[in-house]
Motif scaffolding. Sequence first.
Motif, PDB file in Angstrom:
ATOM      1  N   ILE A 163       0.837  -1.201   0.000  1.00 55.73           N
ATOM      2  CA  ILE A 163       0.000   0.000   0.000  1.00 55.73           C
ATOM      3  C   ILE A 163       0.873   1.254   0.000  1.00 55.73           C
ATOM      4  CG2 ILE A 163      -1.568   1.388   1.427  1.00 55.73           C
ATOM      5  CD1 ILE A 163      -2.885  -1.299   2.241  1.00 55.73           C
ATOM      6  N   LEU A 164       1.905   1.269   0.833  1.00 55.93           N
ATOM      7  CA  LEU A 164       2.789   2.432   0.892  1.00 55.93           C
ATOM      8  C   LEU A 164       3.509   2.651  -0.436  1.00 55.93           C
ATOM      9  CD1 LEU A 164       4.298   1.987   4.467  1.00 55.93           C
ATOM     10  CD2 LEU A 164       2.503   3.579   3.748  1.00 55.93           C
ATOM     11  N   GLU A 165       3.933   1.568  -1.092  1.00 58.44           N
ATOM     12  CA  GLU A 165       4.567   1.702  -2.409  1.00 58.44           C
ATOM     13  C   GLU A 165       3.581   2.246  -3.436  1.00 58.44           C
ATOM     14  OE1 GLU A 165       6.081  -2.234  -3.095  1.00 58.44           O
ATOM     15  OE2 GLU A 165       7.989  -1.789  -2.103  1.00 58.44           O
TER      16      GLU A 165
ATOM     17  N   ARG B 127       1.979   9.236  -5.979  1.00 58.01           N
ATOM     18  CA  ARG B 127       2.333  10.533  -5.402  1.00 58.01           C
ATOM     19  C   ARG B 127       1.267  11.031  -4.415  1.00 58.01           C
ATOM     20  NH1 ARG B 127       6.652  11.207  -8.385  1.00 58.01           N
ATOM     21  NH2 ARG B 127       6.772  11.438 -10.591  1.00 58.01           N
ATOM     22  N   MET B 128       0.769  10.088  -3.646  1.00 54.46           N
ATOM     23  CA  MET B 128      -0.244  10.411  -2.652  1.00 54.46           C
ATOM     24  C   MET B 128       0.433  10.843  -1.357  1.00 54.46           C
ATOM     25  SD  MET B 128      -3.222   7.926  -1.283  1.00 54.46           S
ATOM     26  CE  MET B 128      -3.933   8.168   0.310  1.00 54.46           C
ATOM     27  N   ALA B 129       0.091  12.024  -0.907  1.00 52.16           N
ATOM     28  CA  ALA B 129       0.640  12.507   0.357  1.00 52.16           C
ATOM     29  C   ALA B 129      -0.225  11.973   1.496  1.00 52.16           C
ATOM     30  CB  ALA B 129       0.654  14.029   0.381  1.00 52.16           C
ATOM     31  N   ALA B 130       0.372  11.190   2.352  1.00 52.23           N
ATOM     32  CA  ALA B 130      -0.376  10.612   3.464  1.00 52.23           C
ATOM     33  C   ALA B 130       0.522  10.604   4.692  1.00 52.23           C
ATOM     34  CB  ALA B 130      -0.828   9.198   3.129  1.00 52.23           C
ATOM     35  N   PRO B 131       0.203  11.435   5.669  1.00 56.27           N
ATOM     36  CA  PRO B 131       1.031  11.424   6.880  1.00 56.27           C
ATOM     37  C   PRO B 131       0.897  10.082   7.593  1.00 56.27           C
ATOM     38  CG  PRO B 131      -0.912  12.790   7.205  1.00 56.27           C
ATOM     39  CD  PRO B 131      -0.916  12.360   5.769  1.00 56.27           C
TER      40      PRO B 131
END
Length: 103
Positions: A44-46, A52-56
């Motif tokens: 999921i993180l990859e 190019r999803m910004a997710a804190p």
Amino acid sequence: MPGYLSLVLHAHLPFVRHPEHERALEENWLFEAITETYVPLLQILEAWQRDRMAAPLSLTLTPTLCVMLQDPLLQARYVRYLNGLVELAEKRNSPDAVGKVVS
């Protein structure tokens, strides 16, 4: 009311390395966590990075877990665990397995 969402993930397992046994039930806890939690999370993180999803996100890994993930014995046993899952899936999907309980 606008706000912020922060995901904080904490990964820990008790130390489960048992070189004195060929197969240890407790080691399966680690293997299941790798297969069902850590690998999907990395996928999921990859994908987020690719898109190019910004997710804190804050992710902590305990020293105990890090030691186990780096251990050559547990790595070899994890490969054996995965091979067992593949073998089981192949048995369940074989034409001979229709209507039978496979273990």
